[in-house]
Design a protein around this motif. Structure first.
Motif, mmCIF file in Angstrom:
data_model
loop_
_atom_site.group_PDB
_atom_site.id
_atom_site.type_symbol
_atom_site.label_atom_id
_atom_site.label_comp_id
_atom_site.label_asym_id
_atom_site.label_seq_id
_atom_site.Cartn_x
_atom_site.Cartn_y
_atom_site.Cartn_z
ATOM 1 N N VAL A 112 0.866 -1.180 0.000
ATOM 2 C CA VAL A 112 0.000 0.000 0.000
ATOM 3 C C VAL A 112 0.903 1.229 0.000
ATOM 4 O O VAL A 112 1.711 1.415 0.912
ATOM 5 C CB VAL A 112 -0.924 0.015 1.231
ATOM 6 C CG1 VAL A 112 -1.830 1.237 1.199
ATOM 7 C CG2 VAL A 112 -1.749 -1.268 1.283
ATOM 8 N N THR A 113 0.771 2.087 -1.015
ATOM 9 C CA THR A 113 1.629 3.257 -1.147
ATOM 10 C C THR A 113 0.800 4.538 -1.150
ATOM 11 O O THR A 113 -0.404 4.519 -1.422
ATOM 12 C CB THR A 113 2.449 3.193 -2.445
ATOM 13 O OG1 THR A 113 1.550 3.145 -3.564
ATOM 14 C CG2 THR A 113 3.340 1.954 -2.465
ATOM 15 N N ALA A 114 1.466 5.651 -0.850
ATOM 16 C CA ALA A 114 0.815 6.958 -0.931
ATOM 17 C C ALA A 114 0.669 7.349 -2.398
ATOM 18 O O ALA A 114 1.590 7.147 -3.187
ATOM 19 C CB ALA A 114 1.640 7.999 -0.183
ATOM 20 N N HIS A 115 -0.473 7.894 -2.772
ATOM 21 C CA HIS A 115 -0.714 8.295 -4.153
ATOM 22 C C HIS A 115 -0.241 9.718 -4.433
ATOM 23 O O HIS A 115 -0.101 10.109 -5.595
ATOM 24 C CB HIS A 115 -2.203 8.184 -4.483
ATOM 25 C CG HIS A 115 -2.734 6.784 -4.399
ATOM 26 N ND1 HIS A 115 -2.188 5.740 -5.107
ATOM 27 C CD2 HIS A 115 -3.752 6.259 -3.675
ATOM 28 C CE1 HIS A 115 -2.855 4.630 -4.836
ATOM 29 N NE2 HIS A 115 -3.802 4.919 -3.965
ATOM 30 N N PHE A 116 0.000 10.498 -3.382
ATOM 31 C CA PHE A 116 0.402 11.889 -3.572
ATOM 32 C C PHE A 116 1.177 12.344 -2.335
ATOM 33 O O PHE A 116 1.228 11.652 -1.309
ATOM 34 C CB PHE A 116 -0.810 12.788 -3.807
ATOM 35 C CG PHE A 116 -2.012 12.412 -2.990
ATOM 36 C CD1 PHE A 116 -2.079 12.705 -1.639
ATOM 37 C CD2 PHE A 116 -3.073 11.734 -3.577
ATOM 38 C CE1 PHE A 116 -3.167 12.352 -0.882
ATOM 39 C CE2 PHE A 116 -4.187 11.378 -2.815
ATOM 40 C CZ PHE A 116 -4.236 11.689 -1.468
#
Length: 206
Positions: free
Chosen positions: A57-61
């Motif tokens: 799960v990664t940050a989109h911004f």
């Protein structure tokens, strides 16, 4: 005949004597029968998730991790469950720009001045494209298209059900697009890695 009786008697005596000698030596006896032979092995083992089912799960911004609803490793999560909340002034500014372009396009859509309506529509498309380039979720863009107000805070949800194998950030941390926040592991299948001594491998069958 007398000879047969004599031989039978000698055999019984020999059998009795052999049984007495066996008992004297402490050798156990049992009735002969057919059965499966097995051996119990004791070994250490570890359980591990299938690496093919790990989800990152990664940050989109870019933004700050304002709060974490899920903050404990090995915590079980369901698909769609809120993991954390991100605060992003940059995305808020981009959403404000889109909202302004949308209102502008609606106001000028019937303009009779040459190029005005087309220019307003082009500005709206550009604003929407910038949101997409910053990886704003499609459902968030759809909400803005329906007249939703710009946001400063965005929740991040679990893409799959499983458990938290790793948590890479803490509340208050600044993250950029692509920063890994969580690693989720699937609950099925679970691999059991058993350390069997090499000398005992011959007794292991699958």
């Amino acid at each position: 005949t007398r000879r047969a009786v004599l031989l039978a008697g000698l055999a019984l005596c020999a059998g009795a004597a052999a049984q007495q000698r066996t008992q004297a030596f402490g050798v156990p006896t049992a009735v002969a029968q057919y059965r499966e032979l097995s051996q119990t092995l004791e070994a250490t083992a570890t359980a591990a998730a299938d690496e093919a089912r790990l989800t990152t799960v990664t940050a989109h911004f870019d933004g700050w991790v304002e709060s974490m609803a899920v903050s404990t490793t090995f915590q079980e999560v369901a698909k769609g469950e809120v993991l954390c909340t991100l605060y992003s002034p940059a995305i808020h500014a981009a959403e404000q720009e889109y909202a302004f372009a949308r209102r502008n396009q609606q106001a000028l859509s019937r303009s009779t001045v040459s190029g005005v309506a087309a220019g307003a529509a082009a500005l709206l498309r550009d604003a929407r494209q910038r949101l997409a380039q910053q990886q704003v979720p499609a459902e968030e863009i759809a909400r803005l298209e329906k007249g939703g107000e710009p946001r400063q805070r965005f929740v991040l949800r679990a893409p799959e059900s499983g458990y938290v194998r790793e948590r890479q950030v803490l509340p208050g941390a600044y993250v950029t697009a692509g920063t890994r926040l969580y690693t989720l592991g699937g609950l099925q299948p679970i691999w059991v890695n058993v350390a069997v001594p090499e000398s005992q491998l011959g007794h292991v069958h699958t």
